[in-house]
Enzyme design. Structure first.
Site, mmCIF file in Angstrom:
data_model
loop_
_atom_site.group_PDB
_atom_site.id
_atom_site.type_symbol
_atom_site.label_atom_id
_atom_site.label_comp_id
_atom_site.label_asym_id
_atom_site.label_seq_id
_atom_site.Cartn_x
_atom_site.Cartn_y
_atom_site.Cartn_z
ATOM 1 N N GLU A 141 0.818 -1.213 0.000
ATOM 2 C CA GLU A 141 0.000 0.000 0.000
ATOM 3 C C GLU A 141 0.847 1.257 0.000
ATOM 4 O O GLU A 141 1.911 1.305 0.628
ATOM 5 C CB GLU A 141 -0.919 0.056 1.224
ATOM 6 N N THR A 142 0.346 2.249 -0.719
ATOM 7 C CA THR A 142 0.831 3.620 -0.614
ATOM 8 C C THR A 142 -0.324 4.474 -0.126
ATOM 9 O O THR A 142 -1.420 4.426 -0.695
ATOM 10 C CB THR A 142 1.345 4.146 -1.967
#
Length: 260
Positions: A46-47
Site C-alpha cells: 500500500e501507498t
C-alpha cells in the site's frame, strides 16, 4: 514537481519487520491516475496519500493495482509520519476515508487505531478452500470483505503453503487464516493474491474480523495478536462492540523526495 515520500514499517519493533507502507503527504489531491502510478512505482502492498482538511485529514490507500477501502498498516504509518515529521501535536488524528472516520492516538511509541468491527458468519468448509490452502480448516467464515479459515494450532498456520492461483479464485478479498497462539491469544496469516499480494506481512484491517471472533471465543476483550508472516508483526487489540482498537509500533525506514 517534488513531493515528500516516507517508507514506514508498521506493526514493527524495528526495521525489516512488520509491514512496509509508503506515505505521501499532499497539499492537494493528485489525479487518481497519477496516484495509482506512484503506488505502482513504489511496489509496496500500500501507498497512503493524505490531504489536510481543517481539523481532519482525507486519507486514501492504493495497492500497485487499485485503490482499496481500508488499510490498517498504512493508516498507522500515516499517523507516524504526522507525529514524527509534520509537527502534529493533537492527541488524536482523525482520518476521513472510504470506510468512514478513523481515529489514531499515540501513547509513547504505540499507535492505537479505532476501526469498525466486521462480524462474520459461519459457512461450510469446502474442498475449494482446503485445496487452495493445502490443508483443511476446522471452521470457515465469511465477513463483509474477507473469508476467514480457523485452524486448531499455530503450527498449522505456520506450515501453510497455499496455491495462490486457487486462493485468488475464492470469495472475499483477503483469505485470513488463524488459530490459537502459543505465546499470544491468536496468530494469523493473510493472503491477498486477488490484488497481487500473495501474502501480506501484517494486516491491520484483517483484525476488524479477527478481533470480534477471538474476543467472543476466548471471552475477553483485550487480545494480543501475532501475524506469523516471514516479517512478522505484533498487534495489541481490543473489542469495543461495533468498533475495534488495533495498536502497534512503527519505525521509519526511509524518507526522500519524489520528482515528477
Amino acid at each position: 514537481m517534488e513531493l515528500e515520500l516516507y517508507q514506514v514499517d508498521a506493526f514493527a519493533e524495528g526495521v525489516f519487520s512488520g509491514n512496509p507502507a509508503a506515505v505521501m503527504p499532499l497539499y492537494e489531491w493528485l489525479s487518481d491516475e497519477l496516484m495509482q502510478r506512484i503506488a505502482m512505482e513504489n511496489n509496496l502492498s500500500e501507498t497512503a496519500f493524505f490531504v489536510r482538511k481543517g481539523e481532519y485529514f482525507e486519507l486514501r490507500w492504493f495497492t500497485p493495482e487499485l485503490e482499496i477501502d481500508l488499510c490498517g498498516h498504512a493508516t498507522l504509518a500515516s499517523a507516524h509520519v504526522l507525529y514524527e515529521y509534520l509537527d502534529y501535536t493533537d492527541p488524536v488524528v482523525v482520518f476521513e476515508t472510504r470506510s468512514g472516520r478513523l481515529f489514531v492516538d499515540r501513547e509513547g511509541d504505540l499507535y492505537s487505531m479505532d476501526f469498525p468491527a466486521w462480524p462474520c458468519s459461519g459457512i461450510q468448509v469446502t474442498e475449494r478452500v482446503a485445496k487452495a490452502l493445502g490443508a483443511r480448516p476446522a471452521e470457515l467464515y465469511m465477513g463483509s470483505r474477507d473469508m476467514m479459515a480457523v485452524f486448531e494450532s499455530e503450527d498449522q498456520i505456520r506450515a501453510l503453503a497455499p496455491d495462490f492461483r486457487l486462493v485468488a479464485q475464492l470469495d472475499g478479498m483477503c483469505l485470513i487464516c488463524t488459530a490459537p497462539g502459543l505465546d499470544h491469544d491468536f496468530v494469523s496469516r493473510v493472503f491477498v493474491p486477488e490484488v497481487n499480494i500473495p501474502e501480506d506481512p501484517v494486516t491491520g484491517s484483517a483484525h476488524c474480523t479477527l478481533v470480534p471472533y477471538w474476543a467472543k471465543r476466548l471471552g475477553k476483550s483485550k487480545l494480543l495478536s501475532y501475524q506469523a508472516s516471514a516479517r512478522g508483526g505484533l498487534l495489541q487489540c481490543e473489542d469495543l462492540g461495533d468498533r475495534v482498537k488495533i495498536a502497534g509500533k512503527a519505525v521509519t525506514y526511509m524518507k526522500g523526495t519524489v520528482i515528477l
